[in-house]
Design a protein around this motif. Structure first.
Motif, PDB file in Angstrom:
ATOM      1  N   UNK A   1    -119.169   3.432 -41.840  1.00 35.60           N
ATOM      2  CA  UNK A   1    -120.529   3.614 -41.324  1.00 35.60           C
ATOM      3  C   UNK A   1    -121.402   2.456 -41.804  1.00 35.60           C
ATOM      4  N   UNK A   2    -121.599   1.467 -40.927  1.00 35.74           N
ATOM      5  CA  UNK A   2    -122.332   0.248 -41.287  1.00 35.74           C
ATOM      6  C   UNK A   2    -123.727   0.554 -41.836  1.00 35.74           C
ATOM      7  N   UNK A   3    -124.445   1.466 -41.203  1.00 36.92           N
ATOM      8  CA  UNK A   3    -125.805   1.775 -41.647  1.00 36.92           C
ATOM      9  C   UNK A   3    -125.809   2.453 -43.016  1.00 36.92           C
ATOM     10  N   UNK A   4    -124.831   3.315 -43.250  1.00 42.56           N
ATOM     11  CA  UNK A   4    -124.698   3.960 -44.560  1.00 42.56           C
ATOM     12  C   UNK A   4    -124.412   2.912 -45.644  1.00 42.56           C
ATOM     13  N   UNK A   5    -123.508   1.991 -45.357  1.00 37.90           N
ATOM     14  CA  UNK A   5    -123.140   0.934 -46.310  1.00 37.90           C
ATOM     15  C   UNK A   5    -124.353   0.051 -46.609  1.00 37.90           C
ATOM     16  N   UNK A   6    -125.082  -0.338 -45.566  1.00 39.58           N
ATOM     17  CA  UNK A   6    -126.276  -1.178 -45.754  1.00 39.58           C
ATOM     18  C   UNK A   6    -127.299  -0.481 -46.650  1.00 39.58           C
ATOM     19  N   UNK A   7    -127.564   0.801 -46.361  1.00 37.52           N
ATOM     20  CA  UNK A   7    -128.541   1.558 -47.158  1.00 37.52           C
ATOM     21  C   UNK A   7    -128.072   1.690 -48.606  1.00 37.52           C
ATOM     22  N   UNK A   8    -126.774   1.922 -48.805  1.00 38.76           N
ATOM     23  CA  UNK A   8    -126.228   2.058 -50.158  1.00 38.76           C
ATOM     24  C   UNK A   8    -126.452   0.779 -50.964  1.00 38.76           C
ATOM     25  N   UNK A   9    -126.247  -0.384 -50.347  1.00 39.01           N
ATOM     26  CA  UNK A   9    -126.448  -1.643 -51.064  1.00 39.01           C
ATOM     27  C   UNK A   9    -127.925  -1.889 -51.367  1.00 39.01           C
ATOM     28  N   UNK A  10    -128.800  -1.555 -50.421  1.00 41.38           N
ATOM     29  CA  UNK A  10    -130.244  -1.700 -50.680  1.00 41.38           C
ATOM     30  C   UNK A  10    -130.674  -0.819 -51.852  1.00 41.38           C
ATOM     31  N   UNK A  11    -130.190   0.418 -51.867  1.00 40.47           N
ATOM     32  CA  UNK A  11    -130.536   1.330 -52.967  1.00 40.47           C
ATOM     33  C   UNK A  11    -129.928   0.859 -54.290  1.00 40.47           C
ATOM     34  N   UNK A  12    -128.703   0.321 -54.246  1.00 42.05           N
ATOM     35  CA  UNK A  12    -128.076  -0.202 -55.459  1.00 42.05           C
ATOM     36  C   UNK A  12    -128.899  -1.353 -56.038  1.00 42.05           C
ATOM     37  N   UNK A  13    -129.477  -2.174 -55.171  1.00 41.74           N
ATOM     38  CA  UNK A  13    -130.339  -3.267 -55.638  1.00 41.74           C
ATOM     39  C   UNK A  13    -131.551  -2.711 -56.384  1.00 41.74           C
ATOM     40  N   UNK A  14    -132.127  -1.618 -55.866  1.00 41.03           N
ATOM     41  CA  UNK A  14    -133.256  -0.978 -56.555  1.00 41.03           C
ATOM     42  C   UNK A  14    -132.829  -0.430 -57.907  1.00 41.03           C
ATOM     43  N   UNK A  15    -131.677   0.250 -57.919  1.00 42.93           N
ATOM     44  CA  UNK A  15    -131.165   0.818 -59.171  1.00 42.93           C
ATOM     45  C   UNK A  15    -130.919  -0.287 -60.198  1.00 42.93           C
ATOM     46  N   UNK A  16    -130.475  -1.456 -59.721  1.00 42.74           N
ATOM     47  CA  UNK A  16    -130.212  -2.590 -60.610  1.00 42.74           C
ATOM     48  C   UNK A  16    -131.495  -3.285 -61.056  1.00 42.74           C
TER      49      UNK A  16
END
Length: 138
Positions: free
Chosen positions: A33-48
């Motif tokens: 799921x491309x949109x799920x993957x994109x959102x996960x990386x954006x959120x991971x950037x925030x967490x980092x």
């Protein structure tokens, strides 16, 4: 204060952290799921606690996604193999305020990995050794 390691008789100042994350036993529908993957990386950037500059992704046929978020502090990338329930993740950040390990923990949970492997590599300043023409293999 920066982390300091020792290589031979030289002290090396850590400039960043590079995390290699292997995600196993993930639900294939999440990995495809491309949109799920994109959102996960954006959120991971925030967490980092990193600054998102740009992002790019690609959906493969018949399956799989590659995505990258470019950070002011470096990057987070992923390549998925839904048919193997596997994803390879790279989280590289510079700066003392960043939290790459927490970003990895977030991704383990988000992709519902049944198992995972996390390797952490400090990135060091080697300018003094390089200026002297020395080479190190670790």
């Amino acid at each position: 204060m920066p982390t300091v390691d020792r290589l031979g008789n030289r002290y090396l100042e850590a400039l960043g952290a590079h995390c290699i994350l292997e995600l196993y036993e993930c639900p294939s529908h999440l990995l495809d799921d491309r949109h799920f993957v994109e959102k996960a990386l954006r959120e991971a950037a925030k967490v980092a606690e990193s600054t998102l500059l740009s992002e790019v992704s690609h959906q493969f046929t018949p399956q799989g996604v590659t995505a990258l978020v470019l950070l002011a502090e470096s990057h987070i990338s992923i390549h998925t193999w839904p048919e193997a329930n596997y994803a390879a993740v790279d989280v590289f950040t510079c700066g003392e305020q960043t939290r790459p390990q927490e970003a990895c923990e977030y991704l383990v949970q988000t992709f519902r990995a049944g198992n995972h492997l996390l390797l952490q590599l400090p990135r060091h300043k080697l300018s003094a050794a390089i200026a002297n023409g020395e080479h190190y293999h670790i």
